[in-house]
Design a protein around this motif. Sequence first.
Motif, PDB file in Angstrom:
ATOM      1  N   GLY A  24      -6.997   5.246   7.270  1.00  0.00           N
ATOM      2  CA  GLY A  24      -6.992   4.902   5.851  1.00  0.00           C
ATOM      3  C   GLY A  24      -5.580   4.900   5.293  1.00  0.00           C
ATOM      4  O   GLY A  24      -5.167   3.956   4.604  1.00  0.00           O
ATOM      5  N   TRP A  25      -4.830   5.966   5.596  1.00  0.00           N
ATOM      6  CA  TRP A  25      -3.445   6.042   5.113  1.00  0.00           C
ATOM      7  C   TRP A  25      -2.627   4.884   5.666  1.00  0.00           C
ATOM      8  O   TRP A  25      -1.873   4.237   4.931  1.00  0.00           O
ATOM      9  N   ILE A  26      -2.792   4.613   6.948  1.00  0.00           N
ATOM     10  CA  ILE A  26      -2.023   3.517   7.568  1.00  0.00           C
ATOM     11  C   ILE A  26      -2.395   2.187   6.926  1.00  0.00           C
ATOM     12  O   ILE A  26      -1.512   1.358   6.615  1.00  0.00           O
ATOM     13  N   ALA A  27      -3.705   1.976   6.689  1.00  0.00           N
ATOM     14  CA  ALA A  27      -4.152   0.716   6.084  1.00  0.00           C
ATOM     15  C   ALA A  27      -3.547   0.553   4.692  1.00  0.00           C
ATOM     16  O   ALA A  27      -3.083  -0.536   4.319  1.00  0.00           O
ATOM     17  N   ALA A  28      -3.543   1.650   3.905  1.00  0.00           N
ATOM     18  CA  ALA A  28      -2.969   1.575   2.556  1.00  0.00           C
ATOM     19  C   ALA A  28      -1.495   1.180   2.629  1.00  0.00           C
ATOM     20  O   ALA A  28      -1.040   0.284   1.905  1.00  0.00           O
ATOM     21  N   VAL A  29      -0.773   1.824   3.535  1.00  0.00           N
ATOM     22  CA  VAL A  29       0.649   1.504   3.692  1.00  0.00           C
ATOM     23  C   VAL A  29       0.821   0.048   4.107  1.00  0.00           C
ATOM     24  O   VAL A  29       1.707  -0.667   3.597  1.00  0.00           O
ATOM     25  N   ALA A  30      -0.050  -0.422   5.009  1.00  0.00           N
ATOM     26  CA  ALA A  30       0.041  -1.808   5.477  1.00  0.00           C
ATOM     27  C   ALA A  30      -0.150  -2.775   4.321  1.00  0.00           C
ATOM     28  O   ALA A  30       0.609  -3.751   4.188  1.00  0.00           O
ATOM     29  N   ARG A  84     -14.771   4.891   5.377  1.00  0.00           N
ATOM     30  CA  ARG A  84     -14.024   5.415   6.513  1.00  0.00           C
ATOM     31  C   ARG A  84     -14.351   4.629   7.773  1.00  0.00           C
ATOM     32  O   ARG A  84     -13.470   4.337   8.576  1.00  0.00           O
ATOM     33  N   ALA A  85     -15.640   4.257   7.901  1.00  0.00           N
ATOM     34  CA  ALA A  85     -16.034   3.475   9.082  1.00  0.00           C
ATOM     35  C   ALA A  85     -15.350   2.118   9.078  1.00  0.00           C
ATOM     36  O   ALA A  85     -15.060   1.548  10.126  1.00  0.00           O
ATOM     37  N   ALA A  86     -15.063   1.589   7.876  1.00  0.00           N
ATOM     38  CA  ALA A  86     -14.453   0.264   7.778  1.00  0.00           C
ATOM     39  C   ALA A  86     -12.936   0.324   7.940  1.00  0.00           C
ATOM     40  O   ALA A  86     -12.262  -0.712   7.873  1.00  0.00           O
ATOM     41  N   VAL A  92      -6.726  -4.269   9.880  1.00  0.00           N
ATOM     42  CA  VAL A  92      -6.579  -5.569  10.537  1.00  0.00           C
ATOM     43  C   VAL A  92      -6.536  -6.696   9.507  1.00  0.00           C
ATOM     44  O   VAL A  92      -5.775  -7.660   9.657  1.00  0.00           O
ATOM     45  N   LEU A  93      -7.316  -6.554   8.433  1.00  0.00           N
ATOM     46  CA  LEU A  93      -7.302  -7.587   7.392  1.00  0.00           C
ATOM     47  C   LEU A  93      -5.912  -7.687   6.761  1.00  0.00           C
ATOM     48  O   LEU A  93      -5.424  -8.793   6.495  1.00  0.00           O
ATOM     49  N   LEU A  95      -3.044  -6.959   8.196  1.00  0.00           N
ATOM     50  CA  LEU A  95      -2.161  -7.601   9.170  1.00  0.00           C
ATOM     51  C   LEU A  95      -2.433  -9.105   9.250  1.00  0.00           C
ATOM     52  O   LEU A  95      -1.507  -9.914   9.344  1.00  0.00           O
ATOM     53  N   ALA A  96      -3.723  -9.477   9.197  1.00  0.00           N
ATOM     54  CA  ALA A  96      -4.083 -10.893   9.278  1.00  0.00           C
ATOM     55  C   ALA A  96      -3.544 -11.650   8.068  1.00  0.00           C
ATOM     56  O   ALA A  96      -3.018 -12.759   8.203  1.00  0.00           O
ATOM     57  N   LEU A  97      -3.672 -11.036   6.895  1.00  0.00           N
ATOM     58  CA  LEU A  97      -3.143 -11.684   5.690  1.00  0.00           C
ATOM     59  C   LEU A  97      -1.623 -11.883   5.813  1.00  0.00           C
ATOM     60  O   LEU A  97      -1.096 -12.951   5.485  1.00  0.00           O
ATOM     61  N   GLY A  98      -0.967 -10.849   6.343  1.00  0.00           N
ATOM     62  CA  GLY A  98       0.484 -10.943   6.521  1.00  0.00           C
ATOM     63  C   GLY A  98       0.850 -12.084   7.457  1.00  0.00           C
ATOM     64  O   GLY A  98       1.746 -12.895   7.158  1.00  0.00           O
ATOM     65  N   ALA A  99       0.151 -12.203   8.577  1.00  0.00           N
ATOM     66  CA  ALA A  99       0.441 -13.253   9.548  1.00  0.00           C
ATOM     67  C   ALA A  99       0.186 -14.628   8.953  1.00  0.00           C
ATOM     68  O   ALA A  99       1.003 -15.559   9.104  1.00  0.00           O
ATOM     69  N   TRP A 100      -0.914 -14.735   8.236  1.00  0.00           N
ATOM     70  CA  TRP A 100      -1.277 -16.000   7.589  1.00  0.00           C
ATOM     71  C   TRP A 100      -0.196 -16.395   6.585  1.00  0.00           C
ATOM     72  O   TRP A 100       0.266 -17.534   6.546  1.00  0.00           O
ATOM     73  N   GLU A 101       0.230 -15.431   5.785  1.00  0.00           N
ATOM     74  CA  GLU A 101       1.264 -15.659   4.781  1.00  0.00           C
ATOM     75  C   GLU A 101       2.564 -16.132   5.446  1.00  0.00           C
ATOM     76  O   GLU A 101       3.219 -17.068   4.977  1.00  0.00           O
ATOM     77  N   LEU A 102       2.897 -15.499   6.575  1.00  0.00           N
ATOM     78  CA  LEU A 102       4.141 -15.848   7.277  1.00  0.00           C
ATOM     79  C   LEU A 102       4.122 -17.290   7.768  1.00  0.00           C
ATOM     80  O   LEU A 102       5.055 -18.055   7.517  1.00  0.00           O
ATOM     81  N   VAL A 103       3.052 -17.664   8.483  1.00  0.00           N
ATOM     82  CA  VAL A 103       3.055 -18.995   9.125  1.00  0.00           C
ATOM     83  C   VAL A 103       2.839 -20.110   8.118  1.00  0.00           C
ATOM     84  O   VAL A 103       3.122 -21.267   8.417  1.00  0.00           O
TER      85      VAL A 103
END
Lengths: 333, 253
Positions: A24-30, A84-86, A92-93, A95-103
């Motif tokens: 959760g903490w990592i996702a928030a930071v991401a 928490r289960a999610a 991943v969402l 990271l995916a948004l970031g990759a999409w934004e980049l390309v």
Amino acid sequence: MSATVLSAGIAGSRSRAAPAWPVGWIAAVAWFGIAALIMVWPDADDLGRTPLLAAVATGFGGVILLLALLSTSPRLAPRLEPFRAAGPWLLVLALALGAWELVTAKLDLLPRPFFVAPQSLLEVFTDDWPRLSDSVWNSLLLVLPGYALGAAIGFLFGIAMGWSRLVGYWAHPVVRLIGPLPATAWLPIAFFAFSSSHGASTFLIALASFFPVTVLTWSGVSSVSKAYYDVARTMGASPWFLVRKVAVPAAMPSVFVGLFMGLGASFSVLVVAEMMGVKSGLGWYMQWAQGWAAYANMYAALLVMALMCSGAVTLLFYLRDRLLSWQKGLVRW
Amino acid sequence: MVNGARLEVRGVSHAFTLEKRLLPVLEAIDFTAEPGEFVALLGPSGCGKSTLLRLAAGLEPPTTGQLLVDGAEISGTDPSRTIMFQDPTLFPWRTVRGNAQLGPEARGTLRADAGRIDEVLSLVGLASFADALPHQLSGGMAQRAALARALVNQPRLLMLDEPLGKLDSLTRLAMQKELVALWEREGFTALLVTHDVEEALLLADRVLVLSDRPARIRADIRVGQPRPRRRDDPGLVALREEILGLLGMAEAA
């Protein structure tokens, strides 16, 4: 008995005592990181809504951060279990948004207009929402009555086929021959038979849900164990009682498979039916967007469509879980 | 307490058509079960015992011969003649209580029979499981629920088609006792199909030994021992040997 409950309670609270949620903490930071990337890195081209997208990403990060904070409280942790289960998905969402934004927006690697930046998709929702929501409403008005009509008729017809040898004899070959045809193949006949395009579309959607519901109701009814009928008959059950209280409940698991398949079929017919002559609706919106090469609008409509269909399936499965709670080991959606 | 029915089976033969061939299963069956009598039909597996029960239940008419209940020919099913199968065949979508009330519900007497449903559920020891679903029950409990469903109808003739056949041996022993107690309490005529010699001797007043298919009555053995019976009772041991001999299994005794 009370001792068991007590010890179970203790065991439960002990497992709650360490509610660390690193993901959760990592996702928030991401999410915060992605928001910064969107904001700071200049777009390769002139795009609207970039600050809004960054704000949305920040908001996401904030919510996840809040959830992570709340889940350190032993009292709230059990309620937050679904989030928490999610956790991995939330990460991943981002990271995916970031990759999409980049390309798309930042590096402009993918050819436009076929590929669309996230902020352009967001722009459709903020700027064209009246037309889009109007389309959603009109699509629902078309698909729901059509689906309900086809499902209801299919259910009754399936029971009649499974129950009566005479109906089964005459209907079986017809259903077998005609059923597998795509409902859209009936387009010319539908337009001939119905004066309005609304009537014709409803007919096609009803037809699409009718076939799977009929076939699976029929197979459900005809595979009911004969022993169930014997038991009920020895206790004085009338044929009507056998249909209502034995055949139908026993066939329900199969009926729900039919309802599920019919739902998918109805939605796919909806798009085709709306491309022919209706003036509003998601199918019409997609057609219109494609005509203007407004692919962002088309993707937005597709997204809405996917959410609608998935929402309808979720609702159907919820209904099934309520009605068929007597079964064990149900598939989860 | 209801009066048991008198079942007369007169010259009944029955055959199935299987792949265009006639398969005789019952041949010239003749016997009378007196009101309140406990009759066991004992024979090798697949000899046609269960078919006889289906005929007596009125689920099928016999090819030849007659079946009469209290002098009237059986022409169809009737709640006064209920059958309990080897599988509990509980409706999985109904609770224990929902299954037990099947008969009254089918006949529209649910309100009048509410007391009877409660009574029978506690009689078979399932009062506290009334709201359980069949998949939550053990084999013995499921069979008890099926028994309750049959007894609710106050049958005058209760047919038991190897009802304990699939239970583990301890549950089986317990349920044999319970069956006898229920039969003594309720007063119905009982027709038990079994291939277990010991079970037949422990429960029944009379044991009809059937031959291999097509089934004929080989012997009509009266079991006079008072209840409760013990399986090591010398009289029962002697009868057991006699019956095993009739079935061609003398050395197994």
